[in-house]
Motif scaffolding. Structure first.
Motif, mmCIF file in Angstrom:
data_model
loop_
_atom_site.group_PDB
_atom_site.id
_atom_site.type_symbol
_atom_site.label_atom_id
_atom_site.label_comp_id
_atom_site.label_asym_id
_atom_site.label_seq_id
_atom_site.Cartn_x
_atom_site.Cartn_y
_atom_site.Cartn_z
ATOM 1 N N ARG A 82 43.099 46.410 32.011
ATOM 2 C CA ARG A 82 41.953 46.545 33.030
ATOM 3 C C ARG A 82 42.114 46.285 33.981
ATOM 4 O O ARG A 82 40.383 47.390 35.161
ATOM 5 C CB ARG A 82 40.917 45.818 31.980
ATOM 6 C CG ARG A 82 40.597 45.853 30.247
ATOM 7 C CD ARG A 82 39.639 45.125 29.435
ATOM 8 N NE ARG A 82 39.582 44.436 28.302
ATOM 9 C CZ ARG A 82 38.744 44.040 27.500
ATOM 10 N NH1 ARG A 82 37.840 43.017 28.179
ATOM 11 N NH2 ARG A 82 38.932 44.155 26.407
ATOM 12 N N ARG A 83 42.081 45.303 34.631
ATOM 13 C CA ARG A 83 42.331 45.456 35.879
ATOM 14 C C ARG A 83 43.054 46.361 36.659
ATOM 15 O O ARG A 83 42.332 46.996 37.644
ATOM 16 C CB ARG A 83 42.818 43.484 36.256
ATOM 17 C CG ARG A 83 41.650 42.792 35.939
ATOM 18 C CD ARG A 83 41.293 42.010 37.269
ATOM 19 N NE ARG A 83 41.765 41.964 38.871
ATOM 20 C CZ ARG A 83 42.928 40.339 39.057
ATOM 21 N NH1 ARG A 83 42.981 39.388 37.704
ATOM 22 N NH2 ARG A 83 43.658 40.646 39.318
ATOM 23 N N LEU A 84 44.233 46.794 36.743
ATOM 24 C CA LEU A 84 44.391 47.876 37.366
ATOM 25 C C LEU A 84 44.376 49.332 37.363
ATOM 26 O O LEU A 84 43.895 50.298 38.086
ATOM 27 C CB LEU A 84 46.282 48.478 36.538
ATOM 28 C CG LEU A 84 47.236 47.183 36.864
ATOM 29 C CD1 LEU A 84 48.246 47.508 35.814
ATOM 30 C CD2 LEU A 84 47.019 47.012 38.059
ATOM 31 N N GLN A 85 43.258 49.471 36.487
ATOM 32 C CA GLN A 85 42.491 51.084 35.582
ATOM 33 C C GLN A 85 40.660 51.116 37.184
ATOM 34 O O GLN A 85 41.067 51.914 37.108
ATOM 35 C CB GLN A 85 41.477 50.577 34.159
ATOM 36 C CG GLN A 85 42.910 51.739 33.518
ATOM 37 C CD GLN A 85 42.872 51.636 32.421
ATOM 38 O OE1 GLN A 85 41.367 50.741 31.474
ATOM 39 N NE2 GLN A 85 43.315 52.207 31.326
ATOM 40 N N ALA A 86 40.305 49.167 37.113
ATOM 41 C CA ALA A 86 39.449 49.433 37.542
ATOM 42 C C ALA A 86 39.879 49.326 38.777
ATOM 43 O O ALA A 86 38.889 50.623 39.715
ATOM 44 C CB ALA A 86 38.788 47.987 37.477
ATOM 45 N N LEU A 89 40.097 53.339 39.807
ATOM 46 C CA LEU A 89 38.884 54.048 40.150
ATOM 47 C C LEU A 89 38.322 53.671 40.973
ATOM 48 O O LEU A 89 37.475 54.776 41.894
ATOM 49 C CB LEU A 89 38.350 53.477 38.448
ATOM 50 C CG LEU A 89 38.730 54.382 37.234
ATOM 51 C CD1 LEU A 89 37.820 53.541 36.105
ATOM 52 C CD2 LEU A 89 38.715 55.684 37.132
ATOM 53 N N SER A 90 38.357 52.829 41.370
ATOM 54 C CA SER A 90 37.612 52.148 42.941
ATOM 55 C C SER A 90 38.838 53.183 44.175
ATOM 56 O O SER A 90 38.548 52.647 45.325
ATOM 57 C CB SER A 90 37.500 50.422 43.201
ATOM 58 O OG SER A 90 39.191 50.199 43.212
ATOM 59 N N THR A 91 39.307 53.397 44.075
ATOM 60 C CA THR A 91 40.547 53.922 45.067
ATOM 61 C C THR A 91 40.077 55.217 45.552
ATOM 62 O O THR A 91 39.570 56.227 44.563
ATOM 63 C CB THR A 91 42.279 53.604 45.038
ATOM 64 O OG1 THR A 91 42.671 53.792 44.271
ATOM 65 C CG2 THR A 91 42.210 52.089 45.657
#
Length: 91
Positions: A82-86, A89-91
């Motif tokens: 989840r953290r890696l996906q977030a 998405l934020s970059t």
């Protein structure tokens, strides 16, 4: 995602074992790998050296014991994902 997520292995009203979802990714990964490796090593040892000779009670108890670190490891890997996906998405 909430900061402290209860482990999913035990369903209770007031959880006592929590995962800090904001811990560094390498710490989360190290904890996941340790739990999964412990369960894997025990299973490998049993598969090669110590057959359980069809004792259903022993097999059941062993399976329940191994579920705990495996589920904890999966919970940790879920948070990492989840953290890696977030991050992606934020970059």
């Amino acid at each position: 995602m909430v900061r402290y997520m209860p482990i999913t292995g035990l369903d209770c009203t007031i959880p006592a074992l929590l995962i800090d979802t904001e811990a560094p990714l390498d710490v989360l990964h190290e904890n996941a790998a340790y739990r999964i490796r412990c369960a894997t090593q025990l299973l490998e040892q049993l598969a090669t050296d110590h057959p359980l000779q069809g004792n259903a009670m022993t097999v059941n108890e062993l399976a329940q014991l191994l579920v705990i670190p495996l589920r904890d490891g999966c919970d940790l890997l879920d948070i990492i994902g989840r953290r890696l996906q977030a991050e992606a998405l934020s970059t």
